[in-house]
Design an enzyme around this catalytic site. Sequence first.
Site, PDB file in Angstrom:
ATOM      1  N   SER A 222     -80.753  38.635   9.698  1.00 18.76           N
ATOM      2  CA  SER A 222     -81.922  39.479   9.491  1.00 18.76           C
ATOM      3  C   SER A 222     -83.126  38.935  10.239  1.00 18.76           C
ATOM      4  CB  SER A 222     -82.266  39.559   7.999  1.00 18.76           C
ATOM      5  OG  SER A 222     -83.445  40.308   7.833  1.00 18.76           O
TER       6      SER A 222
ATOM      7  N   LYS B 196     -76.126  40.900   3.223  1.00 17.47           N
ATOM      8  CA  LYS B 196     -77.047  41.432   4.239  1.00 17.47           C
ATOM      9  C   LYS B 196     -77.300  42.924   4.002  1.00 17.47           C
ATOM     10  CE  LYS B 196     -79.516  41.889   8.027  1.00 17.47           C
ATOM     11  NZ  LYS B 196     -79.296  43.107   8.718  1.00 17.47           N
TER      12      LYS B 196
ATOM     13  N   HIS C 210     -79.610  43.241   1.103  1.00 14.52           N
ATOM     14  CA  HIS C 210     -80.930  42.860   1.629  1.00 14.52           C
ATOM     15  C   HIS C 210     -81.602  44.070   2.276  1.00 14.52           C
ATOM     16  CE1 HIS C 210     -83.336  41.996   5.202  1.00 14.52           C
ATOM     17  NE2 HIS C 210     -83.816  40.951   4.564  1.00 14.52           N
ATOM     18  N   ASN C 211     -80.864  44.783   3.118  1.00 15.72           N
ATOM     19  CA  ASN C 211     -81.435  45.965   3.778  1.00 15.72           C
ATOM     20  C   ASN C 211     -81.759  47.059   2.766  1.00 15.72           C
ATOM     21  OD1 ASN C 211     -80.727  44.468   6.045  1.00 15.72           O
ATOM     22  ND2 ASN C 211     -80.174  46.278   7.216  1.00 15.72           N
TER      23      ASN C 211
ATOM     24  N   GLU D  56     -84.882  46.177   1.186  1.00 15.51           N
ATOM     25  CA  GLU D  56     -85.937  46.452   2.178  1.00 15.51           C
ATOM     26  C   GLU D  56     -86.341  47.939   2.114  1.00 15.51           C
ATOM     27  OE1 GLU D  56     -84.852  44.932   6.155  1.00 15.51           O
ATOM     28  OE2 GLU D  56     -85.422  46.893   6.924  1.00 15.51           O
TER      29      GLU D  56
HETATM   30  P1  NBP Z   1     -76.830  47.134  20.282  1.00 15.57           P
HETATM   31  O1  NBP Z   1     -76.416  47.426  18.895  1.00 15.57           O
HETATM   32  O2  NBP Z   1     -77.736  48.083  20.963  1.00 15.57           O
HETATM   33  O3  NBP Z   1     -75.503  46.966  21.175  1.00 15.57           O
HETATM   34  C1  NBP Z   1     -75.586  46.756  22.586  1.00 15.57           C
HETATM   35  C2  NBP Z   1     -74.584  45.706  23.009  1.00 15.57           C
HETATM   36  O4  NBP Z   1     -73.259  46.087  22.640  1.00 15.57           O
HETATM   37  C3  NBP Z   1     -74.580  45.538  24.506  1.00 15.57           C
HETATM   38  O5  NBP Z   1     -74.417  44.180  24.815  1.00 15.57           O
HETATM   39  C4  NBP Z   1     -73.351  46.347  24.916  1.00 15.57           C
HETATM   40  O6  NBP Z   1     -72.795  45.935  26.120  1.00 15.57           O
HETATM   41  C5  NBP Z   1     -72.430  45.993  23.795  1.00 15.57           C
HETATM   42  N1  NBP Z   1     -71.229  46.853  23.690  1.00 15.57           N
HETATM   43  C6  NBP Z   1     -71.126  48.145  23.308  1.00 15.57           C
HETATM   44 BR1  NBP Z   1     -72.511  49.226  22.881  1.00 15.57          BR
HETATM   45  N2  NBP Z   1     -69.864  48.593  23.304  1.00 15.57           N
HETATM   46  C7  NBP Z   1     -69.118  47.542  23.702  1.00 15.57           C
HETATM   47  C8  NBP Z   1     -67.739  47.373  23.893  1.00 15.57           C
HETATM   48  N3  NBP Z   1     -66.863  48.353  23.654  1.00 15.57           N
HETATM   49  N4  NBP Z   1     -67.298  46.176  24.327  1.00 15.57           N
HETATM   50  C9  NBP Z   1     -68.174  45.178  24.559  1.00 15.57           C
HETATM   51  N5  NBP Z   1     -69.504  45.273  24.384  1.00 15.57           N
HETATM   52  C10 NBP Z   1     -69.989  46.451  23.944  1.00 15.57           C
HETATM   53  O7  NBP Z   1     -77.464  45.652  20.365  1.00 15.57           O
HETATM   54  P2  NBP Z   1     -78.567  44.958  19.440  1.00 15.57           P
HETATM   55  O8  NBP Z   1     -79.674  45.878  19.096  1.00 15.57           O
HETATM   56  O9  NBP Z   1     -78.870  43.660  20.100  1.00 15.57           O
HETATM   57  O10 NBP Z   1     -77.777  44.647  18.088  1.00 15.57           O
HETATM   58  C11 NBP Z   1     -76.595  43.848  18.053  1.00 15.57           C
HETATM   59  C12 NBP Z   1     -76.046  43.845  16.646  1.00 15.57           C
HETATM   60  O11 NBP Z   1     -77.014  43.247  15.777  1.00 15.57           O
HETATM   61  C13 NBP Z   1     -75.782  45.243  16.068  1.00 15.57           C
HETATM   62  O12 NBP Z   1     -74.639  45.195  15.253  1.00 15.57           O
HETATM   63  C14 NBP Z   1     -77.002  45.520  15.242  1.00 15.57           C
HETATM   64  O13 NBP Z   1     -76.727  46.428  14.200  1.00 15.57           O
HETATM   65  C15 NBP Z   1     -77.338  44.150  14.720  1.00 15.57           C
HETATM   66  N6  NBP Z   1     -78.736  43.944  14.345  1.00 15.57           N
HETATM   67  C16 NBP Z   1     -79.735  44.449  15.110  1.00 15.57           C
HETATM   68  C17 NBP Z   1     -81.049  44.226  14.745  1.00 15.57           C
HETATM   69  C18 NBP Z   1     -82.154  44.747  15.590  1.00 15.57           C
HETATM   70  O14 NBP Z   1     -83.321  44.579  15.180  1.00 15.57           O
HETATM   71  N7  NBP Z   1     -81.891  45.350  16.742  1.00 15.57           N
HETATM   72  C19 NBP Z   1     -81.350  43.478  13.610  1.00 15.57           C
HETATM   73  C20 NBP Z   1     -80.325  42.950  12.867  1.00 15.57           C
HETATM   74  C21 NBP Z   1     -79.011  43.197  13.247  1.00 15.57           C
HETATM   75  P3  NBP Z   1     -73.244  46.666  27.519  1.00 15.57           P
HETATM   76  O15 NBP Z   1     -74.458  45.923  27.983  1.00 15.57           O
HETATM   77  O16 NBP Z   1     -72.067  46.449  28.390  1.00 15.57           O
HETATM   78  O17 NBP Z   1     -73.500  48.114  27.207  1.00 15.57           O
END
Ligand code: NBP
Length: 474
Positions: free
Chosen positions: A128, A182, A185-186, A189
């Site tokens: 988180s 987690k 937690h959400n 939130e």
């Molecule tokens: P995203 O959830 O936007 O995912 C993008 C990433 O996933 C890129 O690296 C993309 O690779 C990769 N990807 C996808 Br889409 N399909 C794929 C596949 N079939 N094989 C390999 N790679 C693949 O990224 P994020 O916002 O950084 O979040 C990452 C995780 O963390 C998620 O599960 C999210 O729910 C969680 N999370 C996010 C936050 C937040 O604030 N954003 C907070 C807490 C948790 P590419 O570059 O090749 O398209």
Amino acid sequence: DKADIGVTGLATMGRNLARNFAHHGHVVAVHNRTQNRTTAFMDQHRDEGAFLAAGSVEEFVASLRRPRKAIIMVKAGAPTDAVIEELAAHMEPGDMIIDGGNALYADTRRREAALRERGLHFVGAGISGGEEGALNGPSIMPGGAPEAYETLGPLLEDVAAKVDGTPCCVHVGPDGAGHFVKMVHNGIEYSDMQLIVESYDLLRQALGLSPQELADVFREWNRGDLESYLIEITTEVLGHTDAATGRPFVDVVVDQAEQKGTGRWTVQSALDLGVPVTGIAEAVFARALSGHPDQRTAARSLAGPQEKGAADGADLVEDVRRALYASKIVAYAQGFDQIAAASAEYGWSIDPGAMATIWRGGCIIRARFLDRIREAYEARPTLPTLLVDPTFAAALADAQVSWRRVVATAATIGVPTPGFSSALAYYDALRRDRLPAALLQGLRDYFGAHTYRRVDREGAFHTDWSGDRVERPA
Ligand code: NBP
């Protein structure tokens, strides 16, 4: 040289988490499906620490020191399964795959079982704190086998947020326990935010305060019991002026709330577990209601109350502050109940006090308040509900007159406060000696012969409602 840990998936979260590990002196392998992203990452951040960029999954796995530790930070769902498969194909028994995404705990349970069969560790770790947390110290909720945590834990604790020197990371429990916590937690939130927006709405409608004036109210509240990250950013958002129009920012935003699904998951799980998380459910439904513009437009013609405002300004502000605090206690009590129920259901042995401890920093619900919850469970680990902890019971007693006045005022002037109202209803229901559930049992027995238990004798009974109305043991 080999890497201490690897991160695959270099979008917002993965990129910052990889940098966080490097800033703490660890050698970090980095990989992304689309190689451009890896190249861009190295161009921007290579000077921040020791990174090993990998062009393929095979290369990525080969660059890790054994037992290998690879963190997946990709989109939850099918992409996570795909990446797990690719990694596992190149790994050896004892290696670890850590999923830091927002996975559904049921998926984590399935993945953990499947990888365990293959001799690999799978750690579902809730992370988180968003983008900023990933970089500077998130709250981390890892599940999985205790043996995995022995080697992995120190690395995670190293990069986690610290409060009074204590890392906001602890082994939550086996398999899906981390992702479950987690998720809750959400959910909490969601309810925290719902209570904040109700406070804003009621004070604005009842007293005609401007967003600027309300920013000051929240700033003041942040000095007391309510001190938290969410109250702090409420001050920021309410105080913000739209550059294009010069109007308060909050007045130029479309009033339809979106959601990514973790709140909904929390409520779905609570329904299955039979735990009343009314605060979270009302928050999820309030967002859903806001997102139905056609119904809302049609309903604008419906009758509302004659009274539009409330009289006593200063009194109402203080009343709302107390109602917010009391409702928040209820919402957290419900969330902790849900964790306890899942812990019993899945044999997780989750320590609720430890959850309050790791939520004190690094995450969105971080607050002074969580210290109180930690203390409550420390004083009495088997607390039946947080509401009866002496400190919280006293706070609720102190707040209740205000709380009732707020709900009554909101109803009188027609401002919806589902969070405040449902929390008060929960409080009043829980403390009742007799509930109308007795009549309900009677009705169920009448139409469906569902039977009932008596207050004075053991056993189940049925009354022959359509015949002689004589009661017989069922
Ligand atoms: P995203 O959830 O936007 O995912 C993008 C990433 O996933 C890129 O690296 C993309 O690779 C990769 N990807 C996808 Br889409 N399909 C794929 C596949 N079939 N094989 C390999 N790679 C693949 O990224 P994020 O916002 O950084 O979040 C990452 C995780 O963390 C998620 O599960 C999210 O729910 C969680 N999370 C996010 C936050 C937040 O604030 N954003 C907070 C807490 C948790 P590419 O570059 O090749 O398209």
